[in-house]
Scaffold this active site. Structure first.
Site, PDB file in Angstrom:
ATOM      1  N   HIS A   1       0.821  -1.223   0.000  1.00 28.83           N
ATOM      2  CA  HIS A   1       0.000   0.000   0.000  1.00 28.83           C
ATOM      3  C   HIS A   1       0.854   1.272   0.000  1.00 28.83           C
ATOM      4  CE1 HIS A   1      -3.895  -2.093   0.818  1.00 28.83           C
ATOM      5  NE2 HIS A   1      -3.103  -2.952   1.403  1.00 28.83           N
TER       6      HIS A   1
ATOM      7  N   ASN B   1     -10.378  -2.745   2.377  1.00 27.34           N
ATOM      8  CA  ASN B   1     -10.035  -2.748   0.947  1.00 27.34           C
ATOM      9  C   ASN B   1     -11.294  -2.506   0.125  1.00 27.34           C
ATOM     10  OD1 ASN B   1      -7.289  -3.258   1.168  1.00 27.34           O
ATOM     11  ND2 ASN B   1      -7.489  -5.466   0.924  1.00 27.34           N
TER      12      ASN B   1
HETATM   13 FE1  HDE Z   1      -2.601  -4.787   5.466  1.00 31.07          FE
HETATM   14  N1  HDE Z   1      -0.804  -4.025   5.950  1.00 31.07           N
HETATM   15  N2  HDE Z   1      -1.991  -6.603   6.067  1.00 31.07           N
HETATM   16  N3  HDE Z   1      -4.348  -5.626   4.823  1.00 31.07           N
HETATM   17  N4  HDE Z   1      -3.229  -3.027   4.825  1.00 31.07           N
HETATM   18  C1  HDE Z   1      -0.417  -2.749   5.794  1.00 31.07           C
HETATM   19  O1  HDE Z   1       0.680  -1.465   7.422  1.00 31.07           O
HETATM   20  C2  HDE Z   1      -0.917  -6.850   6.838  1.00 31.07           C
HETATM   21  C3  HDE Z   1      -4.700  -6.936   4.920  1.00 31.07           C
HETATM   22  C4  HDE Z   1      -4.472  -2.687   4.395  1.00 31.07           C
HETATM   23  O2  HDE Z   1      -3.181   3.495   3.970  1.00 31.07           O
HETATM   24  C5  HDE Z   1       0.908  -2.440   6.437  1.00 31.07           C
HETATM   25  O3  HDE Z   1       0.981   0.752   7.739  1.00 31.07           O
HETATM   26  C6  HDE Z   1      -0.879  -8.227   7.232  1.00 31.07           C
HETATM   27  C7  HDE Z   1      -6.109  -7.098   4.693  1.00 31.07           C
HETATM   28  C8  HDE Z   1      -4.519  -1.307   4.029  1.00 31.07           C
HETATM   29  O4  HDE Z   1      -1.618   3.337   5.502  1.00 31.07           O
HETATM   30  C9  HDE Z   1       1.281  -3.769   7.111  1.00 31.07           C
HETATM   31  C10 HDE Z   1      -1.963  -8.805   6.642  1.00 31.07           C
HETATM   32  C11 HDE Z   1      -6.579  -5.844   4.439  1.00 31.07           C
HETATM   33  C12 HDE Z   1      -3.237  -0.819   4.268  1.00 31.07           C
HETATM   34  C13 HDE Z   1       0.116  -4.648   6.727  1.00 31.07           C
HETATM   35  C14 HDE Z   1      -2.657  -7.790   5.914  1.00 31.07           C
HETATM   36  C15 HDE Z   1      -5.471  -4.940   4.517  1.00 31.07           C
HETATM   37  C16 HDE Z   1      -2.460  -1.911   4.768  1.00 31.07           C
HETATM   38  C17 HDE Z   1       1.928  -1.825   5.540  1.00 31.07           C
HETATM   39  C18 HDE Z   1      -2.396 -10.257   6.698  1.00 31.07           C
HETATM   40  C19 HDE Z   1      -8.013  -5.435   4.102  1.00 31.07           C
HETATM   41  C20 HDE Z   1      -2.751   0.589   4.007  1.00 31.07           C
HETATM   42  C21 HDE Z   1       2.006  -0.364   5.931  1.00 31.07           C
HETATM   43  C22 HDE Z   1      -2.573 -10.748   8.010  1.00 31.07           C
HETATM   44  C23 HDE Z   1      -8.957  -5.713   5.139  1.00 31.07           C
HETATM   45  C24 HDE Z   1      -2.995   1.476   5.189  1.00 31.07           C
HETATM   46  C25 HDE Z   1       1.183  -0.255   7.097  1.00 31.07           C
HETATM   47  C26 HDE Z   1      -2.560   2.893   4.857  1.00 31.07           C
HETATM   48  C27 HDE Z   1      -1.129  -1.793   5.176  1.00 31.07           C
HETATM   49  C28 HDE Z   1       0.036  -5.912   7.171  1.00 31.07           C
HETATM   50  C29 HDE Z   1      -3.812  -8.052   5.146  1.00 31.07           C
HETATM   51  C30 HDE Z   1      -5.631  -3.534   4.294  1.00 31.07           C
HETATM   52  C31 HDE Z   1       2.623  -4.358   6.739  1.00 31.07           C
HETATM   53  C32 HDE Z   1       0.179  -8.882   8.086  1.00 31.07           C
HETATM   54  C33 HDE Z   1      -6.899  -8.410   4.758  1.00 31.07           C
HETATM   55  C34 HDE Z   1      -5.724  -0.544   3.489  1.00 31.07           C
HETATM   56  O5  HDE Z   1       1.342  -3.640   8.496  1.00 31.07           O
END
Ligand code: HDE
Length: 713
Positions: free
Chosen positions: A91, A164
């Site tokens: 992202h 999302n």
């Molecule tokens: Fe994320 N995800 N994600 N994700 N995600 C990040 O956090 C993570 C997942 C989502 O505009 C990171 O600050 C793991 C689902 C958005 O700043 C990180 C898993 C969904 C954003 C991270 C998921 C998301 C992130 C990277 C699986 C939808 C952007 C930078 C367990 C429900 C937020 C940060 C923004 C960002 C980890 C799966 C949505 C690495 C470990 C499912 C919208 O922490």
């Protein structure tokens, strides 16, 4: 002879402007909305020292070496050297806006969360939209999932709904996230491709991991190329809990529905936009807010009573499953309006730190194993991205609710904590700050006391094992044109995969288990043998089609904020332009006048009309529809102008509504285009507007698609 610092240009010195220059400056001044706080201030160092010369380093003589003692130059360059921070691992590309959320009514029966109770209360929000795969500078319109992260600054603390634009995810357990992300990101040896999933490692992984099948078909659908950030739905994805003051808990799925409807680009358009306007989505959101077209989304929940948790033919804890709206309808809770652009991209959009673990009393987690892992990951990633554990003090992350606790120090601490007791209990600061029991008025956070009686085990629940029924439900629920787009997207992406065994595995072991026609059509496009049957048995489910999943059913029924290009050259019928502009404005749509160049065009009756841009400057891909007014000389000029002809052909190819007025009909004959419900001509602008606006309201002329294929890209 020494070279002196150039004397300041006199015209730049206050009080010495030439009249012309003064006029221009005054005009620019009045245009400047994003004024710096330093207006009228002296240039100073970070230590507050006034700077006399910002042009020259301190040197030993005009031609001599620079001196280490130049603290002004060193401070400036040191700061510059460290201007970049690590981008988000996923992202990274995103944009954001401020706004507010307002509850429709008092939802106290559902939750004790205060921001969902008082309909008069406007809770401030900050939203960040993003793509997932590409780096910070990648294109906006690539085929990808979009992040939809909302920070609610409630009086009881921050609530982050980090969702999302698709309601499911690629994997079921957080431990697989690094594998998935390594597979989808640019390949490690050559850092290709930027911003896309059409490559071997992605398809290798997803073809080996059947639980990804449902999310991948969403990613191959039009949902992955949204028309704008304003026209996307948002989903909390996981099942959460809402808990009321009596402690009653219900399972919920969060949904955002844009009032502007949900719609997408067409693939050729998305690809071109990624090159011609990398910032297309970012710009659209920014401009809409600047123009006062404030984007809005309705927040709603699907509610499942605790006792109905096991009533479905899937597990509500499985993040690769939706709860079809036909089974559990959405209950609207309130509306979010985005009405203010950030003042500074870095300070706000880049430094905002979301975390699904930021919740408030009245909201709680479910045991979805993907959500559980996310609760750890987000805070952890901010520590390296934002340089320490004090990122909650950054202005964009600070809750409006006050925060007091015994946490102290660490990198970038900005609070000056007073007092001697940074521990609890204490007696020397009167015991403050103290806990608030959950039962008290505005009580403290209390986790839902779910009973757990289980063995400690590494195992996937059997109830998570159906990977294809909902992918099939999605495909079956699409309109014909959406199905064709899905077949084309799989064919395009797999066509970029170099290893044939990966292509074949996806077709035979994934697609054939979703839908045989889909698998066979893709196989045919890849030159692979058609699969005869799937590899797993089709499960019987309670629903075959969910109309709520098709974007064909999600249009708003109006043309508000749609953009129409008006093509004109000298000799144009000025009255036709006026009439069309007025009619569009009345519907809340916008028109831009485009000429062969950026110079004004002359109307047939001799008036000079300023144009908004040249046709090259604002290509048809930036618009929803095109209007060509009559005027013999104008139409003759456009007939001989390759850019104008390409403009119309491209708009036709991208299935946009086109209205040709008066003499402009000649252009249709010249380009040999067949009239259809969206390619209209007529002598009277008033009569043209009705069918023209109806076609724009349908978003695209889908019936034209088979013919449009013959138009060169
Ligand atoms: Fe994320 N995800 N994600 N994700 N995600 C990040 O956090 C993570 C997942 C989502 O505009 C990171 O600050 C793991 C689902 C958005 O700043 C990180 C898993 C969904 C954003 C991270 C998921 C998301 C992130 C990277 C699986 C939808 C952007 C930078 C367990 C429900 C937020 C940060 C923004 C960002 C980890 C799966 C949505 C690495 C470990 C499912 C919208 O922490």
């Amino acid at each position: 002879m020494s070279i002196k610092k150039p004397a300041p240009d006199k015209s730049e010195m206050a009080g010495t402007d030439t009249p012309d220059r003064a006029n221009t400056n005054a005009k620019l001044d009045s245009l400047e909305k994003f004024r710096s706080d330093a207006t009228g201030q002296a240039l100073r160092t970070n230590q507050g020292v006034k700077i006399a010369d910002n042009q020259n380093t301190l040197k030993a003589g005009p031609r001599g070496p620079s001196l280490l003692e130049d603290f002004i130059m060193r401070e400036k360059i040191t700061h510059f050297d460290h201007e970049r921070i690590p981008e988000r691992i996923v992202h990274a590309r995103g944009t954001g806006a401020h706004g507010f959320f307002q509850s429709y009514e008092n939802h106290a029966a559902l939750t004790k969360a205060g921001f969902l109770q008082d309909p008069g209360k406007k809770t401030p929000v900050f939203v960040r939209f993003s793509t997932v795969q590409g780096p910070r500078g990648s294109g906006d319109t690539v085929r990808d999932v979009r992040g939809f992260a909302v920070k609610f600054f409630t009086d009881e603390g921050n609530f982050d709904l980090v969702g999302n634009n698709m309601p499911v995810f690629f994997i079921q357990d957080a431990i697989k996230f690094p594998d998935f992300v390594h597979a989808v990101k640019p390949e490690p040896h050559n850092e290709i491709p930027t911003g896309g999933s059409a490559h071997d490692t992605f398809w290798d992984f997803v073809s080996l991991v059947p639980e990804s099948a449902h999310m991948v078909i969403w990613a191959m659908s039009d949902r992955a190329i949204p028309k704008s950030l304003r026209s996307m739905q948002g989903f909390g994805v996981h099942t959460f809990r809402l808990i009321n003051a009596e402690g009653k808990s219900r399972f919920v799925k969060f949904h955002w529905r844009p009032t502007a409807g949900t719609c997408s680009l067409v693939w050729d358009e998305a690809q071109k936009l990624a090159g011609k306007d990398t910032d297309y989505h970012r710009r659209d959101l920014w401009e809409a807010i600047e123009m006062g077209d404030y984007p809005e989304w309705e927040l709603g929940v699907q509610i499942v009573e605790e006792e109905n948790e096991h009533d479905f033919d899937f597990d509500i804890l499985d993040p690769t499953k939706i709860i079809p709206e036909e089974i559990v309808p959405i209950t609207p809770l309130g509306k979010m309006t985005l009405n203010r652009n950030p003042d500074n991209f870095f300070a706000e959009v880049e430094q905002v730190a979301f975390c699904p673990g930021h919740i408030v009393p009245g909201i709680d987690f479910s045991n979805d194993p993907l959500l559980q892992g996310r609760l750890f990951s987000y805070t952890d990633t901010q520590i390296s991205r934002l340089g320490g554990p004090n990122f909650h003090e950054l202005p964009i992350n600070r809750p409006v609710a006050p925060f007091h606790n015994g946490q102290r120090d660490a990198q970038h601490r900005t609070t000056i904590d007073k007092g001697r007791a940074s521990y609890e209990p204490n007696s020397i600061d009167g015991g403050w700050p103290k806990e608030t029991p959950p039962a008290a008025q505005d009580g403290g956070f209390e986790s839902y006391p779910e009973r757990i009686d289980a063995a400690k085990i590494r195992q996937r629940s059997e109830s998570f094992s159906d990977h294809f029924s909902q992918a099939r439900l999605f495909f079956n629920s699409m309109s014909e044109h959406e199905k064709e787009h899905i077949i084309a997207a799989y064919s395009f992406e797999l066509g970029k995969v170099e290893r044939e065994f990966i292509r074949a595995r996806e077709v035979n072991e994934i697609l054939a288990n979703i839908d045989l026609t889909l698998a066979r059509r893709v196989a045919q496009n890849l030159g692979l043998p058609a699969p005869v049957k799937g590899t797993v048995e089709v499960r019987k489910t309670s629903l075959d089609r969910s109309p709520a999943l098709s974007q064909a059913n999600l249009l708003p029924g109006n043309i508000k904020t749609r953009k129409v290009a008006i093509l004109a050259a000298n000799g144009v019928d000025g009255a036709a332009i006026d009439a069309m502009k007025k009619a569009l404005e009345a519907e809340g749509a916008h028109a831009k006048l485009l000429g062969p160049t950026s110079a004004p065009v002359k109307t047939a009756d001799g008036k000079a009309l300023a144009v908004d841009a040249s046709m090259e400057g604002m290509p048809s891909i930036a618009f929803d529809a095109v209007f060509v007014p009559g005027g013999a000389a104008s139409v003759t000029a456009l007939s001989g102008d390759g850019v104008a002809l390409h403009y119309l052909l491209e708009a036709y190819k991208h299935l946009k509504a086109i209205a040709l007025h008066g003499e402009a009909k000649q252009l249709q004959d010249l380009l040999k285009l067949d009239a259809d419900v969206g390619l209209l001509q007529g002598k009277d602008v008033g009569a043209l507007t009705k069918p023209f606006f109806a076609a724009i309201g349908e978003h695209r002329v889908w019936a034209r698609e088979p013919k449009a294929k013959a138009i060169p890209a």
